[in-house]
Design a protein around this motif. Structure first.
Motif, short mmCIF file in Angstrom:
data_model
loop_
_atom_site.label_atom_id
_atom_site.label_comp_id
_atom_site.label_asym_id
_atom_site.label_seq_id
_atom_site.Cartn_x
_atom_site.Cartn_y
_atom_site.Cartn_z
N MET A 338 -5.61 -8.81 -12.64
CA MET A 338 -6.32 -8.87 -11.54
C MET A 338 -5.84 -7.20 -10.99
SD MET A 338 -7.17 -11.12 -8.34
CE MET A 338 -7.85 -12.43 -9.09
N SER A 340 -7.93 -4.72 -8.69
CA SER A 340 -9.23 -4.58 -8.03
C SER A 340 -9.06 -3.52 -7.08
CB SER A 340 -9.66 -5.98 -7.21
OG SER A 340 -10.34 -5.87 -6.43
N GLY A 341 -10.31 -2.64 -7.24
CA GLY A 341 -10.51 -1.91 -5.88
C GLY A 341 -10.12 -0.24 -6.35
N GLY A 342 -9.57 -0.03 -7.73
CA GLY A 342 -9.36 1.56 -8.10
C GLY A 342 -10.54 2.00 -8.81
N ASP A 343 -10.33 3.21 -9.05
CA ASP A 343 -11.73 3.92 -9.61
C ASP A 343 -11.23 5.02 -10.34
OD1 ASP A 343 -14.36 4.45 -10.03
OD2 ASP A 343 -15.03 4.02 -7.87
N ALA A 351 -6.95 5.67 -10.95
CA ALA A 351 -5.85 5.02 -10.27
C ALA A 351 -6.21 3.59 -9.86
CB ALA A 351 -5.29 5.89 -9.30
N THR A 352 -5.27 2.86 -9.87
CA THR A 352 -5.92 1.29 -9.16
C THR A 352 -4.49 0.75 -8.74
OG1 THR A 352 -6.98 -0.70 -9.56
CG2 THR A 352 -5.73 0.04 -11.51
N PRO A 353 -4.54 -0.06 -7.75
CA PRO A 353 -3.44 -1.03 -7.24
C PRO A 353 -3.67 -2.17 -8.53
CG PRO A 353 -5.26 -1.39 -5.73
CD PRO A 353 -5.55 -0.26 -6.60
N GLN A 355 -2.80 -6.26 -8.61
CA GLN A 355 -2.55 -7.12 -7.65
C GLN A 355 -1.70 -8.59 -8.42
OE1 GLN A 355 -5.72 -6.04 -7.65
NE2 GLN A 355 -6.05 -5.09 -5.86
N GLU A 371 3.43 -6.70 -7.54
CA GLU A 371 2.36 -5.68 -7.22
C GLU A 371 2.81 -4.51 -7.58
OE1 GLU A 371 -0.32 -6.03 -4.17
OE2 GLU A 371 -0.09 -7.92 -3.89
N ALA A 373 1.09 -0.17 -8.65
CA ALA A 373 -0.10 0.86 -8.86
C ALA A 373 0.01 1.53 -10.24
CB ALA A 373 -0.20 1.64 -7.76
#
Lengths: 413, 444
Positions: A338, A340-343, A351-353, A355, A371, A373
């Motif tokens: 998982m 989620s939220g990067g781009d 880049a993305t975290p 989870q 966790e 990034a």
């Protein structure tokens, strides 16, 4: 006047799950109908949710011709193709029995977790017919399981998920894999040393989404695509082939586009051995910009067809490497469950975290990582840092083939 | 109207939705669509399990209900079940948008407005653009076996455009959206679109990559809205908490989660995307203070979660459409405004980032904001535009990092997109707030 009809029927039974118990049962039976008429280079459309009368829809579509929406392209025709990919759909009763069995086992053996969300059986029938002899039918049915995993000891909203989408559900195989998965989850381990590590992602939607926008033929022609002016040029590693893929066995989606186009063999490469060879085009984009027509029209049942490329749902990487362990040569990797939220930024920086992820030896998940990034750039992920695209043998997600893609990423702890 | 059985609880939600969509590619009309959808969701509860059925066959709701009832186990004591007892029995007709309904505006008038705004697009840096006008008027009716009988309407309209911008080697897409409750309001936003277009071109022309690191971040009202929604709003949805002792302990009412200046509100009565005068199980909408002066003071509920957590109903059981059952969702969620001017707050930032607009956000243990336009703050001033993939923070600690909120306040309104929760996407929600300073966030 030429006519075209699109009919979509979705039937569904879902067991809604809360804290490891079936809390509700939902049944759904929805019909959507769209009618298109073509006259003097114009298109008129109407649609309805529900079993609307064909005569009413036709009349509304004819009236819509007055809007003057241009569509001077030949219709697909003289092609009959009826396909059914699951002739043995599960009954509602069987679904509930399977759901209760799975939840009972998970609840008993893994009481340190709770499981919520849904287990469903969805049946879809899509028909597209026109007055030029087009007659396409796609019928499919899937058992779908999404159980949000919540570790009772944490205050997180969710800690992961068990996922399965399959035409024929094999509960023993599902439980066997997920027992291993949950044991790995319980085993908390540290990230391997190093700033740049091999990372494997399950599915390639994020990357293909960005690439899909750049492969859009219209954006390419207008100069706004990252790939504009690069037709025929080497973009990525020579091992990479990205294709427009409409094979229902691979994608679980219809085999035709919104203009009724069926690809030979259900697929067409757009980036071959790393080189850009074709773009995503519908009939209009192909004609307007003198590009090869690739059958990439999309649109709702009651919309005029338009060019795809806003997302990567119809794109796929070809599997290019066989053995992950061999590629890793003994190095420990990270398996992303998982992130989620990067781009991506417009120029391809990513880049993305992350989870939920696991320590991965190329064959199995060994333990849950903390966790972190990660970041890279599209051209590095699919260039010098590319490890390969592999058939997924490490994680059981059902009988629809899935892939693992590996590349080296910069890790930020 | 319906023959409700006695030994189970039943409710019926009938949704009639009237939608207009007009799409242009550059200055050429691509589609002009008016769609009316009618559907119903029927819920049956026997005290142990819920049974939901969604149908578009409104003539046969009774038959669908009877089929669902057959699946349930009769329970003569159903009215004494705590969840059934919790359901409100409102009987009200609240049609606020009859006089100024978007359905009364001709499609030609709607198209003319969009064309007028499109005529402003002249900069050669815009190599392509796709735009659409959309509106929605929904009438919901809700009936229950306890006697509820409610009818109310909701309405939104707006314009959304996607611009392909090329400035030499720099190229990107920019999205601009503005929503309103009344069609007449949209005409006033021509200058807004012009300003946003100019800002987007300047950003794409001049933006440079950000140096990754930890920064003090100033969020615009729009960014504050998404930040509030993602960093904390989802945590306040109490279905995540039912049966979870760790969550209950972590988010116990009365706990300090932020500084005194922080108050967060969810309010279903406010006009706009989140307007929910009654939720989808018939509970009246209300203002709920989730955080008051830094202390956790409330959370959002359906009837089932309010009973499970022994708290009051809040009117937050919402569904994206008649195809789904209601689950706990936000309505309009915002940080309450402060007293300090934003210029004063910004002047205290020597080296930071200003996030003006966003592409998307997400909220789990780590929340994320993906900026569309962001800028450096240097010496208390906004300076160079910067390209940022993602801004992240930890939901458990970031609220404590909010150290200033401005007197300037705005609730944003947009069309397209919405909130996603599991299978239900997109749900219209409202958000916004003041300019908000977060002392420390990770920027990449």
């Amino acid at each position: 006047m030429k006519r075209e009809t699109i009919t979509i029927q979705d039937k569904e039974t879902t067991a809604r799950v809360q804290t490891s118990q079936v809390q509700a049962v939902r049944v759904k039976n929805i019909i959507k109908k769209g009618v298109r008429v073509y006259q003097d280079g114009k298109i008129g459309i109407s649609g309805a949710v529900g079993d609307a009368a064909d005569g009413d829809l036709l009349q509304n579509a004819v009236e819509n011709l007055s809007a003057g929406i241009a569509y001077p392209y030949p219709l697909s025709g003289h092609h009959m193709d009826h396909r059914s990919y699951n002739d043995h759909p599960m009954t509602s009763q069987e679904l509930l029995e399977q759901a209760e069995h799975i939840l009972a086992v998970l609840g008993q053996e893994y009481s340190d977790f709770s499981f919520s969300e849904g287990i469903s059986f969805q049946e879809t029938r899509i028909e597209m017919k026109n007055s030029e002899g087009l007659d396409l039918q796609y019928h499919d049915a899937f058992f779908g399981l999404t159980l949000i995993l919540k570790e009772k000891a944490t205050a997180n909203l969710l800690d992961g998920a068990l996922v399965c989408q399959t035409r024929q559900f094999d509960p023993d195989r599902f439980l066997s894999f997920n027992r291993n998965f949950l044991e790995a989850y319980r085993n908390k381990v540290a990230l391997p040393p190093g700033d740049v590590l091999p990372v494997f992602t399950l599915g390639t939607e994020s990357t293909l989404g960005f690439i899909g926008r750049s492969l859009n033929g219209e954006r390419f022609a207008k100069g706004s695509s990252l790939f504009s002016g690069k037709l025929g040029q080497q973009l990525f590693s020579e091992r990479i082939t990205i294709e427009l893929n409409r094979d229902p066995l691979r994608k679980g989606r219809p085999f035709f586009d919104a203009e009724g186009v069926v690809l030979p063999g259900d697929s067409l490469p757009l980036i071959e051995e790393g080189k850009l060879t074709k773009l995503l085009t519908d009939k209009k984009t192909a004609q307007l910009y003198q590009l090869a027509h690739t059958g990439a029209a999309t649109g709702n049942y009651d919309d005029p067809p338009t060019i795809d490329g806003a997302h990567g749902a119809s794109l796929a990487f070809r599997t290019d490497t066989a053995d992950i362990s061999e590629a890793l040569q003994g190095q420990m990797a990270i398996f992303i469950l998982m992130a989620s939220g990067g781009d991506f930024t417009a120029d391809g920086s990513y880049a993305t975290p992350v989870q939920v992820s696991f320590l991965f030896d190329g064959n199995q998940l060994l333990g849950k990582l903390p966790e972190f990034a990660m970041r890279s750039h599209l051209h590095e992920m699919l260039g010098k840092d590319y490890i390969g695209t592999f058939a997924n043998k490490a994680v059981y997600l059902g009988d629809i083939p899935t892939q693992l893609q590996g590349c080296y990423m910069t890790i930020m702890r | 109207m319906f023959r409700f059985p006695h030994d189970v609880y039943v409710d019926v939600r009938i949704v009639e939705s009237h939608n207009t969509e007009i799409r242009f590619k550059e200055l050429v009309l691509q589609s002009q669509k008016i769609r009316t959808e009618k559907g119903a969701l029927i819920r049956v509860f026997d005290g142990t399990r819920w049974y939901y059925g969604s149908t578009t066959d409104l003539e046969n709701i009774q038959a669908s209900m009877d089929t669902l009832v057959q699946m349930a186990t009769p329970n003569p004591d159903i009215l004494n079940h705590p969840v059934v007892q919790a359901f409100q029995v409102n009987q009200e007709k609240m049609l606020r948008y009859e006089a100024d309904s978007v359905t009364k505006i001709s499609i030609e008038e709607k198209q003319a407005l969009l064309e007028e705004i499109l005529a402003q697009i002249a900069d050669p840096a815009i190599v392509n653009h796709n735009s659409r006008y959309v509106d929605n008027k929904t009438i919901k009716s809700f009936f229950s076996s306890k006697g509820a009988a409610i009818t109310f309407d909701q309405q939104t309209c707006g314009i959304r455009m996607t611009l392909d911008i090329v400035c030499g080697e720099n190229k990107d897409q920019a999205g601009i959206s503005k929503g309103a409750t009344f069609f007449s309001d949209l005409g006033g936003y021509k200058q807004y679109f012009q300003d946003e277009i100019a800002k987007s071109i300047a950003f794409i022309r001049d933006a440079e990559p950000v140096v990754p690191g930890e920064y003090t971040v100033l969020l615009s009202p729009e960014a504050t809205g998404v930040f509030t929604h993602e960093s904390f709003g989802h945590k306040s949805e109490s279905d995540f908490m039912v049966g979870d002792e760790t969550m209950k302990a972590e988010w116990a009412l009365g706990k300090r989660v932020g500084r005194d200046l922080l108050t967060i509100v969810d309010d279903g009565t406010l006009a706009g995307n989140g307007y929910t005068p009654f939720d989808d199980e018939g509970t009246k909408g209300q203002e709920t203070k989730i955080i008051s002066q830094g202390l956790l003071t409330g959370r959002l509920h359906s009837a089932a979660t309010s009973v499970a957590l022994e708290e009051n109903l809040t009117g937050n059981a919402r569904a994206t459409s008649f195809e789904f059952e209601p689950i706990v969702r936000m309505t309009t969620t915002y940080i309450a405004k402060g007293t300090r001017p934003v210029q004063e707050i910004m002047a205290e930032i020597d080296h930071g980032i200003y996030v003006e607009t966003l592409k998307h956000g997400s909220g789990m243990s780590t929340f994320t904001l993906a900026p569309a336009r962001a800028y450096k703050i240097e010496g208390g001033q906004i300076t160079t535009p910067v390209k940022i993939s993602v801004v992240t923070g930890n939901v458990f600690s970031t609220l404590q990092e909010v150290d200033a909120v401005s007197a300037e306040f705005e609730l944003t309104s947009f069309v397209g997109g919405g909130c996603g929760k599991m299978e239900q996407y997109p749900l219209p929600v409202g958000f916004g707030g003041p300019y908000t300073r977060v002392r420390k966030l990770k920027v990449q």
